[in-house]
Each structure stands twice: as C-alpha cells, then as structure tokens.
Design a protein around this motif. Sequence first.
Motif, short mmCIF file in Angstrom:
data_model
loop_
_atom_site.label_atom_id
_atom_site.label_comp_id
_atom_site.label_asym_id
_atom_site.label_seq_id
_atom_site.Cartn_x
_atom_site.Cartn_y
_atom_site.Cartn_z
N ILE A 18 25.83 46.28 44.73
CA ILE A 18 26.35 44.95 45.01
C ILE A 18 26.34 44.10 43.75
O ILE A 18 27.32 43.42 43.42
CB ILE A 18 25.54 44.28 46.13
N LYS A 19 25.23 44.13 43.01
CA LYS A 19 25.12 43.35 41.78
C LYS A 19 26.16 43.77 40.75
O LYS A 19 26.62 42.96 39.95
CB LYS A 19 23.72 43.47 41.19
N HIS A 23 32.28 45.96 46.48
CA HIS A 23 32.47 45.09 47.63
C HIS A 23 32.50 45.84 48.96
O HIS A 23 32.13 45.28 49.98
CB HIS A 23 33.79 44.31 47.51
N MET A 60 20.24 42.73 50.27
CA MET A 60 21.68 42.87 50.05
C MET A 60 22.35 41.50 50.04
O MET A 60 23.22 41.23 49.19
CB MET A 60 22.30 43.78 51.11
N ASN A 61 21.95 40.61 50.96
CA ASN A 61 22.52 39.26 50.98
C ASN A 61 22.16 38.49 49.72
O ASN A 61 23.01 37.77 49.16
CB ASN A 61 22.03 38.51 52.22
N GLU A 64 24.30 39.75 46.86
CA GLU A 64 25.67 39.24 46.97
C GLU A 64 25.74 37.79 46.50
O GLU A 64 26.65 37.41 45.76
CB GLU A 64 26.16 39.35 48.41
N ARG A 67 25.49 37.74 42.75
CA ARG A 67 26.73 38.19 42.13
C ARG A 67 27.77 37.07 42.15
O ARG A 67 28.47 36.84 41.17
CB ARG A 67 27.28 39.43 42.85
N LYS A 68 27.83 36.33 43.23
CA LYS A 68 28.78 35.21 43.32
C LYS A 68 28.45 34.12 42.31
O LYS A 68 29.34 33.56 41.68
CB LYS A 68 28.78 34.64 44.73
#
Length: 79
Positions: A18-19, A23, A60-61, A64, A67-68
Amino acid sequence: MTTRKLTPKTQQALVDAIKAGLHTKVDMCAVAKIAPSTLSAWQRQAEDGDEQCQALVDAMNAAEAERKVQYIRRMQRSG
C-alpha cells in the motif's frame, strides 16, 4: 473453508504494498503471496471482532492515509 494464518510478515507485505502505491486487492495480495479471498476473509474476521485481523485492517488503513499524505505533499511541492 480454511483461511491461511495471518503472520507479521504477511501483514508487513500488505502494508508495504500500500505504501508503495498499489491500489488493488489483487496486486497487494500478489505481493504478499496470498489469495484475495484470504484478505477478504481476514477483513470479515476483523468486522466480527478478531483483534489480530482488526490490527491488520487498522495498519492497512493507516498505510493508505500515509500514502495519500505523501501524494498530496508531492503535488504541493510540484506546484
């Protein structure tokens, strides 16, 4: 149905995927060497109160969100 055991190594592989910017569940699972159905099962188990699976979903959240934030910062720097 038997679900593969969630290990710290598998959790870290999913978080790292994810990082890195992956997607789709298929891509993340390919990196972690698990079937997408396994990840789905863990997510359902988290909803049912499994603490280990909830820790995975939380990680995981968080990955994410991180990453955003990195993406937004890059966009702001570029312009």
